[in-house]
Design a protein around this motif. Structure first.
Motif, short mmCIF file in Angstrom:
data_model
loop_
_atom_site.label_atom_id
_atom_site.label_comp_id
_atom_site.label_asym_id
_atom_site.label_seq_id
_atom_site.Cartn_x
_atom_site.Cartn_y
_atom_site.Cartn_z
N LEU A 103 0.86 -1.18 0.00
CA LEU A 103 0.00 0.00 0.00
C LEU A 103 0.90 1.23 0.00
CD1 LEU A 103 -2.59 -1.19 2.66
CD2 LEU A 103 -2.78 -1.32 0.17
N MET A 104 0.48 2.29 -0.69
CA MET A 104 1.28 3.51 -0.77
C MET A 104 0.64 4.63 0.03
SD MET A 104 2.41 3.56 -4.79
CE MET A 104 0.76 3.41 -5.45
N CYS A 105 1.48 5.54 0.51
CA CYS A 105 1.00 6.71 1.23
C CYS A 105 1.89 7.90 0.89
CB CYS A 105 0.97 6.45 2.73
SG CYS A 105 2.59 6.10 3.45
N ASP A 106 1.41 9.10 1.17
CA ASP A 106 2.18 10.31 0.90
C ASP A 106 3.20 10.61 1.99
OD1 ASP A 106 0.89 10.85 -1.53
OD2 ASP A 106 -0.74 11.90 -0.49
N ASP A 107 2.92 10.18 3.22
CA ASP A 107 3.80 10.48 4.36
C ASP A 107 3.83 9.25 5.26
OD1 ASP A 107 4.77 11.30 6.91
OD2 ASP A 107 4.18 13.36 6.50
N LEU A 108 4.88 8.46 5.13
CA LEU A 108 4.95 7.19 5.86
C LEU A 108 4.91 7.40 7.37
CD1 LEU A 108 5.24 4.11 5.64
CD2 LEU A 108 7.70 4.44 5.84
N GLU A 109 5.66 8.35 7.87
CA GLU A 109 5.71 8.59 9.32
C GLU A 109 4.31 8.93 9.87
OE1 GLU A 109 7.75 11.91 12.12
OE2 GLU A 109 9.12 10.89 10.72
N GLN A 110 3.60 9.80 9.19
CA GLN A 110 2.26 10.19 9.62
C GLN A 110 1.29 9.02 9.54
OE1 GLN A 110 0.66 13.54 7.46
NE2 GLN A 110 -1.40 13.16 8.17
N THR A 111 1.36 8.26 8.45
CA THR A 111 0.46 7.11 8.29
C THR A 111 0.73 6.06 9.35
OG1 THR A 111 0.33 7.55 5.92
CG2 THR A 111 -0.34 5.36 6.67
N MET A 112 2.01 5.81 9.63
CA MET A 112 2.34 4.85 10.69
C MET A 112 1.82 5.31 12.04
SD MET A 112 6.22 3.71 9.63
CE MET A 112 6.43 2.73 11.12
N ALA A 113 1.94 6.59 12.34
CA ALA A 113 1.45 7.12 13.62
C ALA A 113 -0.06 6.93 13.73
CB ALA A 113 1.82 8.59 13.76
N GLU A 114 -0.77 7.23 12.66
CA GLU A 114 -2.23 7.08 12.68
C GLU A 114 -2.63 5.63 12.86
OE1 GLU A 114 -5.98 7.72 9.64
OE2 GLU A 114 -4.25 9.07 9.44
N LEU A 115 -2.00 4.72 12.10
CA LEU A 115 -2.36 3.30 12.20
C LEU A 115 -1.87 2.68 13.50
CD1 LEU A 115 -1.85 2.16 8.50
CD2 LEU A 115 -4.01 2.59 9.70
N SER A 116 -0.75 3.15 14.03
CA SER A 116 -0.28 2.66 15.34
C SER A 116 -1.31 2.98 16.42
CB SER A 116 1.06 3.29 15.71
OG SER A 116 2.07 2.83 14.85
N GLY A 117 -1.96 4.13 16.30
CA GLY A 117 -3.02 4.50 17.23
C GLY A 117 -4.22 3.58 17.15
N ARG A 118 -4.32 2.83 16.07
CA ARG A 118 -5.40 1.84 15.90
C ARG A 118 -4.91 0.42 16.17
NH1 ARG A 118 -7.64 4.08 10.10
NH2 ARG A 118 -7.71 6.26 10.72
N GLY A 119 -3.71 0.31 16.73
CA GLY A 119 -3.21 -1.00 17.14
C GLY A 119 -2.32 -1.72 16.14
N VAL A 120 -1.98 -1.10 15.03
CA VAL A 120 -1.13 -1.75 14.03
C VAL A 120 0.33 -1.67 14.48
CG1 VAL A 120 -0.39 -1.74 11.61
CG2 VAL A 120 -2.75 -1.15 12.19
N GLU A 121 1.03 -2.80 14.39
CA GLU A 121 2.45 -2.87 14.73
C GLU A 121 3.25 -3.02 13.45
OE1 GLU A 121 3.08 -5.95 17.59
OE2 GLU A 121 1.61 -5.10 18.99
N PHE A 122 4.33 -2.24 13.33
CA PHE A 122 5.11 -2.18 12.10
C PHE A 122 6.49 -2.79 12.28
CE2 PHE A 122 2.00 1.18 11.71
CZ PHE A 122 1.56 1.02 10.40
N GLU A 123 7.02 -3.27 11.17
CA GLU A 123 8.41 -3.71 11.10
C GLU A 123 9.29 -2.46 11.00
OE1 GLU A 123 9.41 -6.96 11.23
OE2 GLU A 123 7.30 -7.47 11.54
N ALA A 124 10.60 -2.64 11.07
CA ALA A 124 11.54 -1.53 10.97
C ALA A 124 11.38 -0.83 9.61
CB ALA A 124 12.97 -2.03 11.14
N VAL A 125 11.58 0.47 9.60
CA VAL A 125 11.49 1.26 8.38
C VAL A 125 12.83 1.19 7.64
CG1 VAL A 125 11.21 3.61 7.46
CG2 VAL A 125 9.78 2.82 9.37
N GLU A 126 12.76 1.00 6.32
CA GLU A 126 13.95 0.97 5.47
C GLU A 126 13.83 2.05 4.41
OE1 GLU A 126 15.37 -3.01 4.13
OE2 GLU A 126 13.39 -3.62 4.87
N ARG A 127 14.91 2.74 4.18
CA ARG A 127 14.94 3.73 3.09
C ARG A 127 15.61 3.05 1.90
NH1 ARG A 127 13.90 9.04 2.45
NH2 ARG A 127 14.88 10.04 0.67
#
Length: 114
Positions: free
Chosen positions: A60-84
């Motif tokens: 899935l694509m987003c315009d701002d990864l950091e912001q999207t991760m913060a929003e989804l983390s608030g809904r209980g989503v856990e993420f793997e490490a970020v890679e550039r």
């Protein structure tokens, strides 16, 4: 002529994954009958990469990864490490049924405006 694409996710817990797409990602859906939900996706692209073994991925694509991760983390989503990467900033998360979904902020030109 072809007018769309249909993605199928095979899941060990389809009900939980449907709830995730509905409640967490907030994707609208239609009921194809008997609770088989079909979700509307954002604009899509397809890329073909060389590989030793044929496979498919859902990213899935987003315009701002950091912001999207913060929003989804608030809904209980856990993420793997970020890679550039050269082509984007990438992470992934697991669906309740165990499937992995990539999430990235593309740094490459996007085809969805063609």
């Amino acid at each position: 002529m072809i007018n769309g694409a249909h993605v199928i996710i095979y899941s060990t817990d389809a009900e939980a994954d449907r709830a995730f797409f509905s409640d967490v990602l907030e994707y609208p859906s239609v009921d194809a009958g008997h609770g088989w939900l079909i979700f509307k996706l954002p604009p899509a692209e397809v890329a073909v990469h060389p590989a030793e073994v044929a496979s498919h991925e859902l990213l899935l694509m987003c315009d701002d990864l950091e912001q999207t991760m913060a929003e989804l983390s608030g809904r209980g989503v856990e993420f793997e490490a970020v890679e550039r990467m050269r082509w984007g900033v990438l992470t992934s998360f697991r669906l309740p049924g165990g499937g992995r979904v990539g999430l990235y902020e593309p740094l490459h030109p996007r085809a969805n405006d063609l």
